[in-house]
Design an enzyme around this catalytic site. Structure first.
Site, PDB file in Angstrom:
ATOM      1  N   ASP A  54       0.873 -10.455 -13.571  1.00  0.00           N
ATOM      2  CA  ASP A  54      -0.224  -9.660 -13.023  1.00  0.00           C
ATOM      3  C   ASP A  54      -0.708  -8.617 -14.033  1.00  0.00           C
ATOM      4  O   ASP A  54      -1.682  -7.912 -13.793  1.00  0.00           O
ATOM      5  CB  ASP A  54       0.146  -9.035 -11.676  1.00  0.00           C
ATOM      6  CG  ASP A  54       1.349  -8.121 -11.744  1.00  0.00           C
ATOM      7  OD1 ASP A  54       1.881  -7.892 -12.852  1.00  0.00           O
ATOM      8  OD2 ASP A  54       1.779  -7.641 -10.680  1.00  0.00           O
ATOM      9  N   ASP A  93       3.059 -15.005 -11.258  1.00  0.00           N
ATOM     10  CA  ASP A  93       3.347 -13.730 -10.582  1.00  0.00           C
ATOM     11  C   ASP A  93       2.736 -13.721  -9.181  1.00  0.00           C
ATOM     12  O   ASP A  93       1.591 -14.164  -8.996  1.00  0.00           O
ATOM     13  CB  ASP A  93       2.727 -12.586 -11.381  1.00  0.00           C
ATOM     14  CG  ASP A  93       3.724 -11.494 -11.691  1.00  0.00           C
ATOM     15  OD1 ASP A  93       4.831 -11.501 -11.120  1.00  0.00           O
ATOM     16  OD2 ASP A  93       3.394 -10.627 -12.523  1.00  0.00           O
ATOM     17  N   LYS A 123       7.285 -15.185  -9.492  1.00  0.00           N
ATOM     18  CA  LYS A 123       7.996 -13.923  -9.701  1.00  0.00           C
ATOM     19  C   LYS A 123       7.487 -12.885  -8.709  1.00  0.00           C
ATOM     20  O   LYS A 123       6.287 -12.869  -8.388  1.00  0.00           O
ATOM     21  CB  LYS A 123       7.785 -13.405 -11.132  1.00  0.00           C
ATOM     22  CG  LYS A 123       8.463 -12.051 -11.397  1.00  0.00           C
ATOM     23  CD  LYS A 123       8.431 -11.654 -12.853  1.00  0.00           C
ATOM     24  CE  LYS A 123       7.175 -10.993 -13.304  1.00  0.00           C
ATOM     25  NZ  LYS A 123       6.792  -9.758 -12.578  1.00  0.00           N
ATOM     26  N   GLU A 125       8.340  -8.532  -7.358  1.00  0.00           N
ATOM     27  CA  GLU A 125       8.992  -7.274  -7.704  1.00  0.00           C
ATOM     28  C   GLU A 125       9.812  -6.740  -6.541  1.00  0.00           C
ATOM     29  O   GLU A 125       9.416  -6.896  -5.379  1.00  0.00           O
ATOM     30  CB  GLU A 125       7.935  -6.227  -8.106  1.00  0.00           C
ATOM     31  CG  GLU A 125       7.168  -6.603  -9.366  1.00  0.00           C
ATOM     32  CD  GLU A 125       6.169  -5.533  -9.791  1.00  0.00           C
ATOM     33  OE1 GLU A 125       6.113  -4.454  -9.154  1.00  0.00           O
ATOM     34  OE2 GLU A 125       5.439  -5.786 -10.767  1.00  0.00           O
ATOM     35  N   GLU A 192      12.921  -4.221 -16.523  1.00  0.00           N
ATOM     36  CA  GLU A 192      11.902  -3.561 -17.349  1.00  0.00           C
ATOM     37  C   GLU A 192      12.168  -2.055 -17.478  1.00  0.00           C
ATOM     38  O   GLU A 192      12.386  -1.361 -16.466  1.00  0.00           O
ATOM     39  CB  GLU A 192      10.510  -3.787 -16.725  1.00  0.00           C
ATOM     40  CG  GLU A 192       9.393  -3.130 -17.508  1.00  0.00           C
ATOM     41  CD  GLU A 192       7.991  -3.580 -17.098  1.00  0.00           C
ATOM     42  OE1 GLU A 192       7.872  -4.514 -16.279  1.00  0.00           O
ATOM     43  OE2 GLU A 192       7.025  -2.988 -17.601  1.00  0.00           O
TER      44      GLU A 192
HETATM   45  O1  KIV Z   1       3.032  -9.127 -15.201  1.00  0.00           O
HETATM   46  C1  KIV Z   1       3.720  -9.091 -16.236  1.00  0.00           C
HETATM   47  O2  KIV Z   1       3.241  -9.345 -17.343  1.00  0.00           O
HETATM   48  C2  KIV Z   1       5.127  -8.733 -16.117  1.00  0.00           C
HETATM   49  C3  KIV Z   1       5.885  -8.520 -17.375  1.00  0.00           C
HETATM   50  C4  KIV Z   1       5.661  -7.141 -17.871  1.00  0.00           C
HETATM   51  C5  KIV Z   1       7.321  -8.828 -17.202  1.00  0.00           C
HETATM   52  O3  KIV Z   1       5.610  -8.589 -15.042  1.00  0.00           O
END
Ligand code: KIV
Length: 275
Positions: A54, A93, A123, A125, A192
């Site tokens: 994202d 994401d 992915k 969070e 991170e």
């Molecule tokens: O969205 C993204 O690019 C990320 C990375 C910073 C791991 O989550």
């Protein structure tokens, strides 16, 4: 003699391949990618997994942070990265607002990333608070990567994007989150902007790969935002960013010379014109 490698050359890398590499102690790398051409270059370079992150909100679409990007904006980028690659694992994401409400909405959006985008994994969070979502996706056969530490979708509660997370007692909390994600079935966790000793602790405690970004040298794998890695972004960047090229400078120079050639009628010349 053909080159012997544990990485497949004729099929997509799977989450089992990533786990096997970690189990044999091999460090592997990820980059973000948002389009077909960069995806092909990164795969050729031996980057094993690509994240359609994202961060595309900032890097591609010009938003101030990652919050506004939608599924509708991300899916075409996921599909482009998939079309540009043959072997890299593509992780998509889940953007802000696409999974926080609960497992059902998370599942519906993750399914879209796989069906419409062609991604192999997603992915999201968060730690213990997203365990029901992670469990639901894994139960549906969708590989899930977690993301802890500095989680940009929570920028408004973290108090800014440059804060190192997990110092002191917060480190124990973060480790508990990481273990919860592993128990829920996540195949990897991005860590991170945390102190290097916490990166080491979490990597040692988890069986699954820990993918560091500003988490020190001891994580199982690394990820970078590709315009940071290649020097396309300018200005003050986080301390952990290493620039491997100066794409901003190169591109600026190329575009300047092109514009000057057009103005001076040097381009196009005979050699670049049809008879
Ligand atoms: O969205 C993204 O690019 C990320 C990375 C910073 C791991 O989550």
């Amino acid at each position: 003699m053909p080159e012997v490698t544990a990485w497949p050359a004729d099929r997509r890398i799977t989450v089992s391949d990533l786990q096997a590499a970690t189990d044999r102690g091999e460090r592997w790398s990820m980059l973000t990618s948002y389009d077909t051409l960069t995806a092909g270059v990164f795969e050729l370079a031996g980057v094993r997994a690509l994240l359609v992150g994202d961060t595309s909100a900032e890097m591609v679409l010009g938003y101030r942070d990652t919050l506004p990007v939608t599924m509708e904006e991300l899916i075409p980028m996921v599909a482009a990265v998939v079309r540009g690659t043959r072997t890299a694992l593509v992780v998509a994401d889940l953007p802000f607002g696409s999974y926080q409400a609960g497992p059902e909405v998370a599942l519906a959006n993750a399914v879209r990333h796989l069906k419409e985008g062609g991604a192999q994994a997603v992915k999201l969070e968060g730690g213990r608070r997203v365990v029901p979502q992670v469990a639901a996706l894994v139960a549906a056969g969708i590989p899930v990567m977690g993301h802890l530490g500095l989680t940009p979708q929570s920028v408004n509660v973290l108090g800014g994007m440059r804060r190192v997370q997990g110092r002191g007692e917060a480190g124990d909390d973060l480790l508990a989150d990481a273990l919860a994600l592993q128990r829920a079935g996540a195949f990897a966790v991005v860590l991170e902007s945390v102190p290097a000793d916490l990166g080491r602790r979490v990597s040692a405690a988890l069986r699954i790969p820990v993918v560091g970004i500003g988490a020190g040298p001891d994580c199982d794998a690394q990820i970078m935002v590709w315009p940071d890695m290649a020097g396309l972004t300018s200005g003050r960047l986080p301390q952990f960013v290493q620039r491997y090229a100066d794409l901003h400078g190169e591109l600026l120079d190329a575009a300047r010379r092109y514009a000057a050639d057009v103005a001076a009628r040097r381009y196009p010349d005979q050699a670049h014109s049809y008879a």
